[in-house]
Write a protein that holds these residues in place. Structure first.
Motif, mmCIF file in Angstrom:
data_model
loop_
_atom_site.group_PDB
_atom_site.id
_atom_site.type_symbol
_atom_site.label_atom_id
_atom_site.label_comp_id
_atom_site.label_asym_id
_atom_site.label_seq_id
_atom_site.Cartn_x
_atom_site.Cartn_y
_atom_site.Cartn_z
ATOM 1 N N ILE A 212 0.851 -1.186 0.000
ATOM 2 C CA ILE A 212 0.000 0.000 0.000
ATOM 3 C C ILE A 212 0.886 1.235 0.000
ATOM 4 N N ASP A 213 0.939 1.912 -1.139
ATOM 5 C CA ASP A 213 1.758 3.119 -1.276
ATOM 6 C C ASP A 213 3.204 2.874 -0.842
ATOM 7 N N GLY A 214 3.758 1.733 -1.252
ATOM 8 C CA GLY A 214 5.139 1.412 -0.957
ATOM 9 C C GLY A 214 5.393 0.865 0.434
ATOM 10 N N ARG A 215 4.331 0.653 1.214
ATOM 11 C CA ARG A 215 4.488 0.112 2.566
ATOM 12 C C ARG A 215 3.791 -1.234 2.664
ATOM 13 N N ALA A 216 4.395 -2.157 3.393
ATOM 14 C CA ALA A 216 3.832 -3.494 3.552
ATOM 15 C C ALA A 216 2.667 -3.450 4.534
ATOM 16 N N GLN A 217 1.514 -3.954 4.098
ATOM 17 C CA GLN A 217 0.326 -4.035 4.945
ATOM 18 C C GLN A 217 0.027 -5.505 5.237
ATOM 19 N N PRO A 218 0.171 -5.943 6.489
ATOM 20 C CA PRO A 218 -0.226 -7.323 6.811
ATOM 21 C C PRO A 218 -1.702 -7.528 6.497
#
Length: 260
Positions: A212-218
């Protein structure tokens, strides 16, 4: 020399007093998180599809109810914001039927129906799993949240939150929700009737990931639901093929629910 000794004694006494106060201070036994209860729940919703702008996944449901083992059911679920659409893909006799959730309202539709049918998110679906359990989760908007305490769940520090329904149209009247302090994902949940009786529990695993927007979302990979009254009654929901996706404007439109 005498003055030096008195000064040293006074400094030592102040240090000891400060240490004793710090040990007894309530601030040391209370979470110092800057997040309030609603923010914690909102963060945990994202791990179950809530509040994300475009995500889809496949969900396979198995388990057992009072009639014996449950035949496998599968759905392709699409979600965005407060809306979600679950389309049955298995068994073949159910393929193409759909469950649409717009906010707190849920509808059933399929091509052979002339118009959508209003249904309850509380309605039993498979084993102890309810219709609302397979949709995206928006507990932050549907419940008033209060942080009760922190405790460990399987060796992990967890916020323990009391969630009280804002409306009779949500899936559960009250939930005690356990959310990881470090990961802000749900670990387990206890579901209560309006009379205050616990009637089923759930545990979660978070092996899926979204970018999500370059960030990892568990993202949830498994949800196990256990009936606390009939112990042999349980459902296992397994999530796979999780991906972000953009949807057309009519995807969550009630008027499109019965399209072929």
């Amino acid at each position: 020399m005498q003055i030096f000794k008195k000064t040293a004694f006074l400094v030592a006494s102040l240090v000891l007093a400060s240490a004793a106060y710090a040990t007894d201070s309530p601030a040391n036994t209370t979470s110092t998180s800057t997040l309030d209860a609603t923010q914690i729940v909102a963060a945990s919703d994202r791990a179950r599809g809530g509040g994300l702008n475009g995500v889809q996944w496949t969900i396979d449901i198995t388990g057992q109810d009072s009639g014996g083992p449950i035949d496998k059911r599968s759905y392709l679920v699409r979600a965005s914001g407060e809306d979600s659409l679950a389309e049955a893909t298995y068994p073949p006799r159910e393929a193409g039927s759909r469950l649409l959730q717009n906010g707190r309202s849920m509808w059933f539709g399929k091509a052979t129906l002339t118009k959508p049918v209003s249904i309850s998110t509380r309605q039993k679906m498979v084993g102890p799993a309810s219709n609302g359990d397979i949709a995206s989760t928006n507990y932050a908007k549907d419940y008033d949240a209060t942080l009760l305490r922190t405790e460990q769940v399987d060796g992990e520090d967890a916020y323990v939150l009391n969630l009280v329904a804002k409306s009779k149209f949500v899936t559960y009247d009250r939930i005690v929700y356990y959310v990881s302090v470090s990961r802000l994902v749900p670990l387990k949940a206890d579901f209560y009737t309006v009379s205050g009786k616990i009637f089923k529990t759930a545990s979660f695993e978070m092996a899926n990931r979204l970018d999500i927007d370059g960030r990892a979302q568990p993202f949830v990979s498994k949800m196990s639901i256990q009936d606390t009254i009939e112990k042999s009654n349980y459902s296992l929901l397994q999530y796979s093929e999780v991906a972000t996706k953009k949807f057309g404007a009519d995807m969550f439109n009630l008027g499109s629910l019965n399209r072929p």
